[in-house]
Design an enzyme around this catalytic site. Structure first.
Site, short mmCIF file in Angstrom:
data_model
loop_
_atom_site.label_atom_id
_atom_site.label_comp_id
_atom_site.label_asym_id
_atom_site.label_seq_id
_atom_site.Cartn_x
_atom_site.Cartn_y
_atom_site.Cartn_z
N GLY A 243 0.76 -1.24 0.00
CA GLY A 243 0.00 0.00 0.00
C GLY A 243 0.79 1.28 0.00
N GLU A 278 3.87 -6.83 1.68
CA GLU A 278 3.34 -7.19 0.35
C GLU A 278 3.35 -5.99 -0.58
OE1 GLU A 278 -0.63 -8.49 1.33
OE2 GLU A 278 0.06 -10.22 2.47
N GLY A 280 3.56 -3.83 -3.87
CA GLY A 280 3.40 -4.07 -5.31
C GLY A 280 3.78 -2.83 -6.08
N ARG A 281 2.94 -1.80 -5.92
CA ARG A 281 3.12 -0.58 -6.70
C ARG A 281 4.50 0.04 -6.51
NH1 ARG A 281 -1.30 2.72 -8.12
NH2 ARG A 281 -2.50 1.71 -6.49
N ARG A 318 -6.15 2.52 -15.78
CA ARG A 318 -6.15 3.33 -14.56
C ARG A 318 -6.81 4.71 -14.71
NH1 ARG A 318 -2.35 4.79 -11.84
NH2 ARG A 318 -3.26 4.19 -9.86
N CYS A 348 -14.60 2.69 -28.16
CA CYS A 348 -15.85 3.41 -28.37
C CYS A 348 -16.57 3.74 -27.09
CB CYS A 348 -16.75 2.57 -29.27
SG CYS A 348 -15.88 2.10 -30.75
N TYR A 377 -0.08 -2.30 -12.26
CA TYR A 377 -1.51 -2.25 -12.60
C TYR A 377 -1.73 -1.66 -14.00
CZ TYR A 377 -1.51 -3.01 -7.58
OH TYR A 377 -1.26 -3.51 -6.33
N1 LLP Z 1 -1.65 -7.01 -0.51
C1 LLP Z 1 -2.97 -7.07 -0.71
C2 LLP Z 1 -3.76 -7.98 0.10
C3 LLP Z 1 -3.57 -6.27 -1.71
O1 LLP Z 1 -4.87 -6.34 -1.90
C4 LLP Z 1 -2.76 -5.39 -2.49
C5 LLP Z 1 -3.34 -4.54 -3.53
C6 LLP Z 1 -1.38 -5.36 -2.24
C7 LLP Z 1 -0.85 -6.18 -1.24
C8 LLP Z 1 -0.43 -4.48 -3.00
O2 LLP Z 1 -0.70 -3.13 -2.79
P1 LLP Z 1 0.30 -2.01 -3.38
O3 LLP Z 1 1.57 -2.10 -2.59
O4 LLP Z 1 0.50 -2.30 -4.81
O5 LLP Z 1 -0.42 -0.74 -3.15
N2 LLP Z 1 -5.51 -1.52 -9.53
C9 LLP Z 1 -5.33 -0.47 -8.54
C10 LLP Z 1 -4.64 -0.95 -7.30
C11 LLP Z 1 -5.32 -2.13 -6.63
C12 LLP Z 1 -4.63 -2.63 -5.42
C13 LLP Z 1 -5.26 -3.88 -4.90
N3 LLP Z 1 -4.60 -4.52 -3.81
C14 LLP Z 1 -4.59 0.70 -9.19
O6 LLP Z 1 -4.25 0.63 -10.37
O7 LLP Z 1 -4.37 1.71 -8.56
#
Ligand code: LLP
Length: 423
Positions: A243, A278, A280-281, A318, A348, A377
């Site tokens: 997050g 965890e 990701g982004r 996005r 479209c 994403y």
């Molecule tokens: N762990 C869990 C349980 C999650 O649901 C998520 C993301 C992460 C880790 C990773 O979160 P991050 O570090 O990437 O913020 N598609 C959306 C983002 C959806 C995130 C969903 N869960 C976007 O493009 O902004």
């Protein structure tokens, strides 16, 4: 910091010009920098490692952000684990050589076959989000005569800020069990011969740009660990989710990984648990761009100017889905005067608008642009909507590049659609 920079006016990914990749692979195409992926992972890990009281945490990269097997290989080789939410993601992580002992299996709804697959593979933990799911895991573990390592995902009921579609930590959201349920379910699992409750987890949302909600949630998690221990349970693991926000051009700056780690060291540093994260982004977003070509420059006599690209919302969802802002840069050097453009794709629907009234150097048909910060994403959420073949992906490493997912042919796109036998 990332490895996309201009050299004599032309945009490069590491030592390869994006124009060269577009010429070789065509557009639209995602391009990732291996050095940037590696750098982001190192920065995150070193921030945590600089606090001895945090131990050696498991950094389980969130596969959903960008699950390309090459991307997972790069991170896995550095010691990353994987946070997964489907059998498909577990399989991706395994295919990339990430050992099951570093794989976390999360998600609100897991099918029985998926749970069985993960248990047989020997994943590090299954993050449980509800009582019916706990019962299902117990029944499957019993049938397989093994002990399921379970971690309870708790909903800490905090407001994370950011876009409502990606906030997950309020009690009204579908994620996780309450603190009261967590205590009851922990005891239930501890009494079950085929369940091994290892700890608790939380994840409050994504693109969080303020440490306060993290601190609130983590303090509550600390309290829960202490309560569970006082009730006689062993709690070895605390998974703090992902997050952490990233700098998107023109948007408020997020806290640095160093500040995030310092806060964690202060709030839970002496808790004596194995920490898991965890992210990701923050690993993938600024390690990738989407390269597209201007098909048409279309000017209405009343004044609105549109740049119609060959990339669309099916390639980068996005902006349409979260009103997300992506910096759009010309790839070739230009001295053209800036003008306001609406940048749109060919799909479209009006939602297929990347931005409105964006002031950018004047562009024309044939020019190439890069959507910055698109490594997370982006490709992961791409589809074939409007029957547009799935966007390919390229990985750059120094002066080399490789197509790590090729563009399917039209024949491949249609191959699985056997007409119903009465047609
Ligand atoms: N762990 C869990 C349980 C999650 O649901 C998520 C993301 C992460 C880790 C990773 O979160 P991050 O570090 O990437 O913020 N598609 C959306 C983002 C959806 C995130 C969903 N869960 C976007 O493009 O902004």
């Amino acid at each position: 910091m990332n490895h996309f920079e201009t050299r004599s006016g032309d945009l490069y990914c590491e030592d390869v010009s994006l124009a060269a990749i577009a010429a070789a692979v065509g557009t639209p195409v995602y391009v990732y920098s291996q050095a940037t992926l590696e750098r982001h992972f190192h920065v995150f890990r070193e921030a945590l490692r600089s606090h001895a009281n945090l131990g050696e945490p498991l950094i389980a990269y969130a596969v959903k952000a960008n699950g390309n097997v090459s991307v997972l290989r790069v991170l896995g080789a550095l010691g990353a684990g994987a946070d997964t939410v489907s059998e498909g993601e577990v399989r991706r992580a395994l295919a990339a050589g990430i050992p099951a002992s570093r794989i976390v299996f999360s998600g609100v709804g897991k099918r029985p076959q998926e749970i069985e697959f993960a248990l047989r593979a020997g994943v590090a933990e299954i993050n449980v989000e509800s009582e019916p799911e706990l019962d299902l895991i117990a029944a499957i573990a019993e049938r397989l005569t093994l002990q399921a390592p379970v971690v309870f995902r708790v909903n800490p009921d905090v407001e994370a800020g950011g876009h409502a579609k990606i906030a997950t930590g309020k009690a009204e959201n579908k994620f996780g069990v309450s603190f009261t349920e967590a205590r009851r379910l922990y005891a239930k699992a501890a009494d079950h011969p085929h369940l091994n409750p290892l700890g608790v987890a939380c994840h409050i949302g994504s693109q969080i740009i303020d440490l306060t909600p993290f601190e609130q949630a983590f303090s509550k998690m600390r309290g829960l660990v202490e309560t569970l221990r006082a009730e006689g349970h062993s709690v070895e693991r605390l998974d703090l989710g992902g997050g952490l926000g990233v700098p998107y051009f023109n948007m408020p700056e997020p806290p640095s990984p160093a500040d995030y780690a310092a806060m964690i060291a202060r709030v839970i540093g002496d808790l004596d648990v194995q920490l898991a994260f965890e992210p990701g982004r923050m690993i993938a977003a600024n390690a990738g761009v989407l390269v597209a070509q201007v098909l048409h420059r279309h000017e209405r006599p009343e004044g609105r100017k549109f740049l119609v690209l060959d990339a669309a919302m099916n390639d980068l969802l996005r902006p349409a889905m979260y009103d997300a802002f992506h910096d759009i840069r010309p790839i070739a050097a230009t001295n053209a005067e800036p003008e306001p453009f609406d940048v749109v794709g060919p799909v479209c629907e009006t939602g297929d608008t990347f931005t409105r009234d964006r002031v950018m150097p004047s562009l024309d048909s044939g020019d190439l642009v890069a959507f910055m910060s698109a490594g997370a994403y982006g490709a992961a959420m791409a589809s074939e909507y409007n029957s547009r073949p799935l966007v390919p992906e390229v990985l750059v490493h120094g002066d080399r590049f490789a197509v790590i997912r090729r563009r399917p042919t039209y024949e491949e796109m249609l191959a699985d659609e056997a007409p119903a036998d009465w047609l």
